[in-house]
Write an enzyme that holds these catalytic residues in place. Structure first.
Site, PDB file in Angstrom:
ATOM      1  N   LYS A 216       0.828  -1.216   0.000  1.00 17.64           N
ATOM      2  CA  LYS A 216       0.000   0.000   0.000  1.00 17.64           C
ATOM      3  C   LYS A 216       0.866   1.272   0.000  1.00 17.64           C
ATOM      4  O   LYS A 216       2.076   1.207   0.252  1.00 17.64           O
ATOM      5  CB  LYS A 216      -0.927  -0.046   1.220  1.00 17.64           C
ATOM      6  CG  LYS A 216      -1.904  -1.236   1.190  1.00 17.64           C
ATOM      7  CD  LYS A 216      -2.873  -1.187   2.371  1.00 17.64           C
ATOM      8  CE  LYS A 216      -3.852  -2.346   2.320  1.00 17.64           C
ATOM      9  NZ  LYS A 216      -4.862  -2.260   3.421  1.00 17.64           N
TER      10      LYS A 216
ATOM     11  N   HIS B 188      -2.074  -5.493   1.471  1.00 16.40           N
ATOM     12  CA  HIS B 188      -3.368  -6.142   1.270  1.00 16.40           C
ATOM     13  C   HIS B 188      -3.116  -7.610   0.969  1.00 16.40           C
ATOM     14  O   HIS B 188      -2.133  -7.943   0.297  1.00 16.40           O
ATOM     15  CB  HIS B 188      -4.094  -5.511   0.079  1.00 16.40           C
ATOM     16  CG  HIS B 188      -5.292  -6.304  -0.369  1.00 16.40           C
ATOM     17  ND1 HIS B 188      -6.513  -6.202   0.267  1.00 16.40           N
ATOM     18  CD2 HIS B 188      -5.440  -7.237  -1.347  1.00 16.40           C
ATOM     19  CE1 HIS B 188      -7.364  -7.038  -0.324  1.00 16.40           C
ATOM     20  NE2 HIS B 188      -6.737  -7.680  -1.298  1.00 16.40           N
TER      21      HIS B 188
ATOM     22  N   TYR C  62     -12.613  -1.609  -3.207  1.00 17.51           N
ATOM     23  CA  TYR C  62     -13.077  -1.716  -1.814  1.00 17.51           C
ATOM     24  C   TYR C  62     -14.585  -1.529  -1.686  1.00 17.51           C
ATOM     25  O   TYR C  62     -15.080  -1.171  -0.620  1.00 17.51           O
ATOM     26  CB  TYR C  62     -12.334  -0.702  -0.941  1.00 17.51           C
ATOM     27  CG  TYR C  62     -10.910  -1.129  -0.630  1.00 17.51           C
ATOM     28  CD1 TYR C  62     -10.644  -2.196   0.231  1.00 17.51           C
ATOM     29  CD2 TYR C  62      -9.824  -0.469  -1.189  1.00 17.51           C
ATOM     30  CE1 TYR C  62      -9.351  -2.600   0.511  1.00 17.51           C
ATOM     31  CE2 TYR C  62      -8.514  -0.873  -0.907  1.00 17.51           C
ATOM     32  CZ  TYR C  62      -8.292  -1.938  -0.051  1.00 17.51           C
ATOM     33  OH  TYR C  62      -7.012  -2.345   0.226  1.00 17.51           O
TER      34      TYR C  62
ATOM     35  N   GLU D 273      -9.557 -10.089  -7.748  1.00 16.18           N
ATOM     36  CA  GLU D 273      -8.614  -8.985  -7.520  1.00 16.18           C
ATOM     37  C   GLU D 273      -7.416  -9.080  -8.469  1.00 16.18           C
ATOM     38  O   GLU D 273      -6.931  -8.058  -8.968  1.00 16.18           O
ATOM     39  CB  GLU D 273      -8.157  -8.991  -6.057  1.00 16.18           C
ATOM     40  CG  GLU D 273      -9.303  -8.646  -5.111  1.00 16.18           C
ATOM     41  CD  GLU D 273      -9.001  -8.888  -3.644  1.00 16.18           C
ATOM     42  OE1 GLU D 273      -9.899  -8.656  -2.819  1.00 16.18           O
ATOM     43  OE2 GLU D 273      -7.865  -9.310  -3.312  1.00 16.18           O
TER      44      GLU D 273
ATOM     45  N   ASN E  92      -1.931   0.032   6.850  1.00 15.91           N
ATOM     46  CA  ASN E  92      -1.389  -1.232   7.344  1.00 15.91           C
ATOM     47  C   ASN E  92      -0.538  -1.983   6.319  1.00 15.91           C
ATOM     48  O   ASN E  92      -0.453  -3.207   6.350  1.00 15.91           O
ATOM     49  CB  ASN E  92      -2.510  -2.100   7.917  1.00 15.91           C
ATOM     50  CG  ASN E  92      -3.590  -2.399   6.905  1.00 15.91           C
ATOM     51  OD1 ASN E  92      -3.443  -2.064   5.733  1.00 15.91           O
ATOM     52  ND2 ASN E  92      -4.647  -3.048   7.329  1.00 15.91           N
TER      53      ASN E  92
END
Ligand code: GDP
Length: 139
Positions: free
Chosen positions: A11, A117, A51, A128, A114
């Site tokens: 990310k 993913h 998302y 995805e 965080n």
């Protein structure tokens, strides 16, 4: 039967903080083979779609904002039992709750930012992966 592919993104926080190399090293040292990879940036529309399952959640706007603020690394990873093993490697969503040695424990700063993913099912791994890669980009 569990599948052998999962999808990951490093990310924007991980990229900004210089952790691409460290995270990829951890991933390959844990037995995952990279079968597709690109350095790219999500548009607002991409992030909203990726998302969309979270669109009613209070953090959805912040999540879209965060995921579009800079480049990411997207990859498809191969290993027996890939989805489950990769979720174990990345650790809990909240780094404060992530086990020692997990990627989020090592590199994440908060529940929102965080670092990585990881797909949560074989079905989502396929969806995805296809969101980011065409068949001819997977080796
Ligand atoms: P994951 O499967 O462990 O990534 O967790 P989820 O599918 O529940 O959430 C997707 C992503 O939304 C997480 O990885 C975080 O980046 C973000 N997120 C989840 N919960 C929160 C929260 O309470 N606050 C914020 N700001 N972001 C969150």
């Amino acid at each position: 039967m569990s599948g052998n592919r999962t999808f990951t993104m490093l990310k924007p926080d991980a990229v900004e903080n210089g952790h691409i190399g460290g995270i990829l090293e951890k991933i390959t040292a844990s037995g995952f083979k990279i079968v597709a990879m690109k350095y790219t940036q999500l548009s607002k529309r991409d992030a909203q779609e990726f998302y969309s399952v979270h669109k009613e959640r209070p953090f959805y706007g912040d999540l879209v904002e965060f995921m579009t603020r800079g480049p990411i690394v997207a990859a498809i990873l191969e290993k027996d039992n890939a989805v489950e093993d990769f979720r174990a490697l990345i650790g809990a969503t909240n780094p404060a709750e992530a086990a020692d040695g997990t990627i989020r424990k090592l590199y994440a700063t908060s529940i929102g930012e965080n670092a990585v993913h990881g797909s949560d099912s074989d079905e989502n791994a396929a969806i995805e992966g296809a969101f980011h890669f065409s068949g001819r980009e997977i080796y």
